[in-house]
Design a protein around this motif. Structure first.
Motif, short mmCIF file in Angstrom:
data_model
loop_
_atom_site.label_atom_id
_atom_site.label_comp_id
_atom_site.label_asym_id
_atom_site.label_seq_id
_atom_site.Cartn_x
_atom_site.Cartn_y
_atom_site.Cartn_z
N LYS A 132 0.84 -1.20 0.00
CA LYS A 132 0.00 0.00 0.00
C LYS A 132 0.87 1.25 0.00
N SER A 133 1.97 1.22 0.72
CA SER A 133 2.89 2.36 0.73
C SER A 133 3.42 2.63 -0.66
N GLU A 134 3.78 1.59 -1.39
CA GLU A 134 4.31 1.75 -2.75
C GLU A 134 3.25 2.35 -3.67
N SER A 135 2.02 1.90 -3.54
CA SER A 135 0.93 2.42 -4.36
C SER A 135 0.72 3.91 -4.08
N ARG A 136 0.70 4.29 -2.81
CA ARG A 136 0.51 5.70 -2.46
C ARG A 136 1.69 6.54 -2.92
N PHE A 137 2.89 6.02 -2.77
CA PHE A 137 4.08 6.73 -3.23
C PHE A 137 3.99 6.98 -4.74
N ASN A 138 3.61 5.96 -5.49
CA ASN A 138 3.50 6.09 -6.94
C ASN A 138 2.43 7.10 -7.35
N ALA A 157 2.62 17.53 5.78
CA ALA A 157 2.17 17.34 7.16
C ALA A 157 2.01 15.84 7.41
N GLN A 158 3.06 15.22 7.84
CA GLN A 158 3.06 13.76 7.97
C GLN A 158 4.07 13.33 9.03
N ASN A 159 3.76 12.27 9.76
CA ASN A 159 4.70 11.68 10.70
C ASN A 159 5.60 10.70 9.95
N LEU A 160 6.79 10.49 10.48
CA LEU A 160 7.61 9.38 10.00
C LEU A 160 7.03 8.12 10.64
N ILE A 161 6.56 7.19 9.85
CA ILE A 161 5.86 6.04 10.40
C ILE A 161 6.70 4.77 10.35
N ASN A 162 7.18 4.42 9.19
CA ASN A 162 8.02 3.24 9.06
C ASN A 162 8.91 3.39 7.83
N ARG A 163 9.77 2.44 7.62
CA ARG A 163 10.74 2.56 6.53
C ARG A 163 10.13 2.39 5.15
N TYR A 164 8.86 1.96 5.08
CA TYR A 164 8.19 1.84 3.80
C TYR A 164 7.41 3.11 3.45
N MET A 167 6.97 9.39 3.28
CA MET A 167 7.76 10.45 3.90
C MET A 167 9.16 9.94 4.26
N TYR A 168 9.25 8.76 4.79
CA TYR A 168 10.56 8.21 5.16
C TYR A 168 11.46 8.09 3.92
N ARG A 169 10.89 7.59 2.84
CA ARG A 169 11.68 7.40 1.61
C ARG A 169 12.19 8.73 1.07
N VAL A 170 11.35 9.76 1.12
CA VAL A 170 11.78 11.07 0.64
C VAL A 170 12.78 11.69 1.61
N GLN A 171 12.47 11.64 2.90
CA GLN A 171 13.31 12.26 3.92
C GLN A 171 14.70 11.64 3.98
N SER A 172 14.77 10.33 3.80
CA SER A 172 16.05 9.64 3.91
C SER A 172 16.87 9.71 2.62
N GLY A 173 16.30 10.27 1.56
CA GLY A 173 17.02 10.40 0.31
C GLY A 173 17.03 9.14 -0.54
N GLN A 174 16.17 8.18 -0.23
CA GLN A 174 16.09 6.94 -1.02
C GLN A 174 15.59 7.21 -2.43
N VAL A 175 14.83 8.30 -2.60
CA VAL A 175 14.25 8.65 -3.90
C VAL A 175 14.52 10.13 -4.19
N ASP A 176 14.57 10.47 -5.45
CA ASP A 176 14.77 11.86 -5.85
C ASP A 176 13.42 12.55 -6.05
N VAL A 177 12.79 12.90 -4.94
CA VAL A 177 11.50 13.56 -4.95
C VAL A 177 11.60 14.76 -4.02
N LEU A 178 11.10 15.89 -4.49
CA LEU A 178 11.12 17.13 -3.70
C LEU A 178 12.52 17.39 -3.13
N THR A 179 13.50 17.32 -3.98
CA THR A 179 14.89 17.48 -3.53
C THR A 179 15.24 18.92 -3.18
#
Length: 190
Positions: A132-138, A157-164, A167-179
């Motif tokens: 579900k996280s992947e679907s929402r991310f996409n 406006a979001q909490n860091l919830i889990n590694r999936y 927000m975590y993926r963007v914040q941690s730099g795993q993806v090039d989104v909103l850089t």
């Protein structure tokens, strides 16, 4: 802006008021605005849209900017939109609420694209797996963010919830989104 606030630090309260302030500033400078407020599902969308509609109907808004709490009408006098998920105001400010679970492609009204995108509660704790996280991310990166126009503001406006989570993926730099963002240090829960 990419604040990382834990539960209980007023993230949704600030986000809801932020859209009202953005609308007031846009109206004061005679600029049309299209505020796209995005959540993970219908229930969250309804909660946020009702809260913002209540703010728009407040005595203070009616006193200082009654156009913001009045529905826009077409030349025949018919409403141009005042529904649970779409508010088109006489102040030339559009509030559009949508969910990532349902999809949101094509945000464009009267040749205005989103001027403010506010993802709020797009990740949920129920997402113990990544499907579900992947679907929402996409949907966020493939449908919502591409709707922007030049200089669109994104306030997350979001909490860091889990590694999936998105927000975590963007914040941690795993993806090039909103850089090109203004991150803050996470505010941990007490």
């Amino acid at each position: 802006y990419f604040p990382i606030w834990s539960r209980g630090h007023l993230k949704s309260t600030v986000a809801r008021r932020l859209v009202i302030v953005d609308a007031l500033i846009s109206f004061a400078f005679k600029q049309p605005a299209y505020i796209l407020y995005v959540s993970r599902n219908k229930e969250m969308v309804k909660k946020h849209s009702l809260s913002i509609e209540t703010l728009l109907g407040s005595a203070q808004i009616k006193k200082y900017c009654p156009q913001l709490s009045t529905v826009k009408k077409n030349t025949q006098g018919h409403d141009k939109g005042w529904q649970a998920t779409f508010l088109n105001t006489l102040a030339d400010v559009i509030f559009h609420f949508g969910s990532l679970d349902e999809g949101l492609a094509g945000g464009n009204v009267d040749d205005i694209r989103p001027t403010l995108i506010l993802p709020d509660d797009i990740d949920g704790r129920e997402e113990s797996n990544s499907v579900k996280s992947e679907s929402r991310f996409n949907k966020l990166t493939g449908e919502v963010l591409p709707m922007r126009q030049h200089n669109t503001i994104t306030f997350w406006a979001q909490n860091l919830i889990n590694r999936y989570s998105t927000m975590y993926r963007v914040q941690s730099g795993q993806v090039d989104v909103l850089t090109n963002r203004k991150p803050t240090l996470p505010i941990p829960a007490c």
